[in-house]
Enzyme design. Structure first.
Site, PDB file in Angstrom:
ATOM      1  N   GLU A  42       0.852  -1.187   0.000  1.00 25.22           N
ATOM      2  CA  GLU A  42       0.000   0.000   0.000  1.00 25.22           C
ATOM      3  C   GLU A  42       0.892   1.242   0.000  1.00 25.22           C
ATOM      4  O   GLU A  42       1.985   1.234   0.568  1.00 25.22           O
ATOM      5  CB  GLU A  42      -0.889  -0.007   1.250  1.00 25.22           C
ATOM      6  CG  GLU A  42      -1.913   1.107   1.307  1.00 25.22           C
ATOM      7  CD  GLU A  42      -2.783   1.052   2.552  1.00 25.22           C
ATOM      8  OE1 GLU A  42      -3.915   1.558   2.502  1.00 25.22           O
ATOM      9  OE2 GLU A  42      -2.329   0.519   3.586  1.00 25.22           O
ATOM     10  N   LYS A 114     -10.340   0.532  -2.331  1.00 24.82           N
ATOM     11  CA  LYS A 114     -10.367   0.092  -0.929  1.00 24.82           C
ATOM     12  C   LYS A 114     -11.731   0.354  -0.299  1.00 24.82           C
ATOM     13  O   LYS A 114     -12.227   1.491  -0.323  1.00 24.82           O
ATOM     14  CB  LYS A 114      -9.270   0.822  -0.154  1.00 24.82           C
ATOM     15  CG  LYS A 114      -9.083   0.383   1.293  1.00 24.82           C
ATOM     16  CD  LYS A 114      -7.912   1.145   1.908  1.00 24.82           C
ATOM     17  CE  LYS A 114      -7.625   0.692   3.327  1.00 24.82           C
ATOM     18  NZ  LYS A 114      -6.468   1.428   3.903  1.00 24.82           N
ATOM     19  N   CYS A 160      -5.024  -3.571   3.168  1.00 31.47           N
ATOM     20  CA  CYS A 160      -4.705  -3.194   4.540  1.00 31.47           C
ATOM     21  C   CYS A 160      -5.852  -3.400   5.540  1.00 31.47           C
ATOM     22  O   CYS A 160      -6.121  -4.508   5.969  1.00 31.47           O
ATOM     23  CB  CYS A 160      -4.190  -1.749   4.565  1.00 31.47           C
ATOM     24  SG  CYS A 160      -3.222  -1.355   6.062  1.00 31.47           S
TER      25      CYS A 160
END
Length: 279
Positions: A42, A114, A160
């Site tokens: 990321e 995301k 993440c």
């Protein structure tokens, strides 16, 4: 043995050019085999702040840095996945944090915005994290087809903080994922407590390979990330890992091993909760 799965660990800075040079260096070090699946962490191109991400942002499928990533995938004949990159949103002051998947031909073949944004208070130097000030959450689950010789394997995408939401991983498995990618910038504090337990749980409960590429060290801005990029088998084994600093990890995808585990313990057919209840 052919290593067809790889993760690159970085300690990215705010400068995209410096980070791009680092990616080039680490790809040379890895020297990918043909069609290897290579995951970047990321914030690979910029570990910055709101103004830095907004200034770097490009339209999806357009722009200098996306072009450079495509050229690197083509040069090394690999599937190159940029863990996250800031992508513009029409008529919005916010941007997406987006995984970008480039084929060995250098084409952008898939992307994932995301879904879960990291808004949290931690006992580290930064203290308050609020991604929602800069980013807009995505709302679509994404997979792509990874071609390994004559065989095609479905790969699921996550980023993440998504790791803390098992329903997303269950949905990726339900849609056919054999491999799930998790690029991250997990902090030192949260990583020390939760990185391996969460990753192994997602691999074991979904019987998938997990490739996790993390940022790994002390960044110039003062933030510390946990590192420990790792590749995990569907049985939860740590196949390859790197503690801190820049570097690469790689392992082999074994379809027969994966199918044997799923046959011996068919957890998806035993699941008494339908997918509609796990959204």
């Amino acid at each position: 043995m052919v290593y067809n799965l790889a993760a690159i660990q970085m300690v990215s800075v705010s400068s995209p050019e410096i980070n791009l040079s680092c990616i080039k260096k680490l790809l040379e070090k890895l020297s990918p085999v043909a069609n290897q699946l290579v995951l970047l962490p990321e914030n690979a191109l910029s570990f910055s702040d709101k103004s830095g991400y907004l200034s770097l942002a490009e339209n999806l499928g357009e722009g200098y840095y996306q072009t450079q990533l495509g050229l690197l995938a083509k040069q090394h004949q690999c599937y190159l996945v940029c863990g996250s990159f800031p992508i513009k949103i029409r008529q919005s002051a916010k941007i997406f944090s987006t995984s970008l998947v480039f084929s060995p031909q250098g084409k952008l073949i898939s992307h994932y915005h995301k879904i879960h944004l990291f808004d949290a208070l931690l006992s580290d130097q930064k203290g308050r994290y609020k991604e929602s000030d800069t980013f807009m959450a995505g709302d679509e689950i994404q997979l792509f087809d990874y071609q390994m010789g004559s065989e095609s394997v479905k790969v699921g995408l996550a980023i993440c903080y998504d790791l803390r939401f098992p329903a997303l991983f269950q949905m990726l498995r339900a849609k056919g994922a054999d491999i799930i990618l998790l690029p991250a910038a997990f902090t030192k504090v949260t990583g020390a407590g939760h990185w391996f337990p969460l990753l192994q749980a997602r691999a074991i409960e979904n019987q998938c390979y997990i490739i996790a590429a993390n940022q790994g060290g002390l960044h110039p801005c003062g933030r510390e990330t946990y590192g420990h990029s790792v590749i995990i088998s569907p049985w939860g084994e740590l196949l390859s890992q790197l503690e801190l600093g820049e570097g690469v990890v790689q392992a082999s995808f074994d379809k027969q091993f994966l199918e044997r585990i799923r046959l011996q313990m068919p957890v998806t057919s035993h699941n008494r909760f339908s997918n509609s209840l796990v959204k």
